[in-house]
Design an enzyme around this catalytic site. Structure first.
Site, PDB file in Angstrom:
ATOM      1  N   GLY A 279      -4.569   4.293   3.931  1.00  0.00           N
ATOM      2  CA  GLY A 279      -3.302   3.992   3.053  1.00  0.00           C
ATOM      3  C   GLY A 279      -3.948   2.851   2.032  1.00  0.00           C
TER       4      GLY A 279
ATOM      5  N   CYS B 278       2.578   7.081  10.617  1.00  0.00           N
ATOM      6  CA  CYS B 278       2.640   7.554   9.053  1.00  0.00           C
ATOM      7  C   CYS B 278       3.937   8.407   8.934  1.00  0.00           C
ATOM      8  CB  CYS B 278       1.696   8.381   9.094  1.00  0.00           C
ATOM      9  SG  CYS B 278      -0.089   7.261   9.457  1.00  0.00           S
TER      10      CYS B 278
ATOM     11  N   ARG C   5       0.937  -1.206  -0.021  1.00  0.00           N
ATOM     12  CA  ARG C   5       0.005  -0.083   0.086  1.00  0.00           C
ATOM     13  C   ARG C   5       0.878   1.449  -0.037  1.00  0.00           C
ATOM     14  NH1 ARG C   5       0.696   2.368   4.907  1.00  0.00           N
ATOM     15  NH2 ARG C   5       1.036   1.132   6.627  1.00  0.00           N
TER      16      ARG C   5
ATOM     17  N   ALA D  18      -6.208   6.630  10.178  1.00  0.00           N
ATOM     18  CA  ALA D  18      -5.174   6.453   9.157  1.00  0.00           C
ATOM     19  C   ALA D  18      -5.783   5.792   7.952  1.00  0.00           C
ATOM     20  CB  ALA D  18      -4.018   5.727   9.628  1.00  0.00           C
TER      21      ALA D  18
ATOM     22  N   PHE E  79      -8.837   2.217   5.556  1.00  0.00           N
ATOM     23  CA  PHE E  79      -8.763   3.042   6.515  1.00  0.00           C
ATOM     24  C   PHE E  79      -8.544   2.119   7.895  1.00  0.00           C
ATOM     25  CE2 PHE E  79     -13.362   2.418   5.784  1.00  0.00           C
ATOM     26  CZ  PHE E  79     -13.949   2.204   7.031  1.00  0.00           C
ATOM     27  N   ALA E  80      -8.140   2.860   9.029  1.00  0.00           N
ATOM     28  CA  ALA E  80      -8.117   2.197  10.252  1.00  0.00           C
ATOM     29  C   ALA E  80      -8.370   3.013  10.957  1.00  0.00           C
ATOM     30  CB  ALA E  80      -6.635   2.023  10.386  1.00  0.00           C
TER      31      ALA E  80
END
Length: 237
Positions: free
Chosen positions: A159, A188, A82, A157, A171-172
């Site tokens: 990615g 990040c 990613r 976050a 996403f997280a």
């Protein structure tokens, strides 16, 4: 059709392989000009403790502990395909993996990233009345109000990987996440930020994970203007 599946709690590597299988399936049909009614898939998952490093990540600079220490805290680490740098996934964090054929939406990677952010911003405001915001030049969702020591607080976050206008990763969102695990990385690769969670921002003992899942699903459906179909009803088309 966008198929939805909640994978529950699953190891990162196993989920990554599953994502790749769905991703490759969509790409192969595109390459072979096979028509399909599928817009793709949307997965929810919760991972055990794991650090993942994107293509631009620097393990030696942004992972602050040794492999032996990772073993002590029951965490693993993976270099992934990613975008982005290093982040943490773990219990109490909601992961959303959209595996989308963007031909059914729009072919603009920057717009896609902004809409993923908008899903979380919409979710936070509609359900909790708290204002998630973007950070100029960065990807993700932050809180900038009442900033301490000039540091904004990141709650989500993002990615992704995109090839032939097919997406994977996603996403997280920190819900009930143990934020101590972020102390062992430069999240990040950004030094001037803190990491937060919904639990911390709302000052509650616990947030209903199932309720958050339902609300995030609704926000995704509204922002992307899609309807979900359970994966159990998946058609081979």
């Amino acid at each position: 059709m966008l198929f939805f599946e909640d994978l529950g709690k699953k190891e990162y590597e196993e989920t990554w392989k599953y994502q790749k299988k769905l991703f490759d399936e969509i790409i192969q049909k595109k390459v072979n000009n096979i028509s399909s009614q599928k817009a793709g898939y949307f997965l929810f998952v919760e991972h055990p403790h794991v650090y993942t490093i994107g293509k631009n990540g620097k393990r030696d600079k942004h992972l602050l502990v040794s492999s032996d220490f990772l073993e002590k805290i029951d965490a693993t680490c993976y270099q992934t395909d990613r975008g982005g740098d290093i982040t943490y996934h773990g219990p109490g964090q909601l992961i959303g993996y959209p595996i989308l054929n963007m031909d059914y939406f729009f072919t603009d990677i920057h717009k896609y990233l902004r809409l993923l952010e908008e899903v979380i911003i919409h979710f936070l405001w509609k359900n909790y009345g708290i204002k998630g915001e973007r950070k100029k030049g960065k990807t993700g969702v932050w809180f900038h109000n009442h900033v301490k020591n000039g540091k904004s607080r990141k709650i989500c976050a993002i990615g992704i990987r995109m090839s032939r206008w097919v997406t994977m990763h996603g996403f997280a969102l920190n819900v009930n996440t143990d934020l101590r695990y972020f102390d062992y990385i430069i999240p990040c690769g950004i030094y001037d930020q803190e990491v937060t969670s919904l639990k911390k921002e709302l000052k509650k003992n616990d947030i209903s994970f199932q309720e958050v899942k339902l609300m995030v699903k609704k926000s995704f459906q509204e922002i992307f203007d899609v309807e979900f179909i359970p994966m159990s009803k998946k058609l081979d088309q």
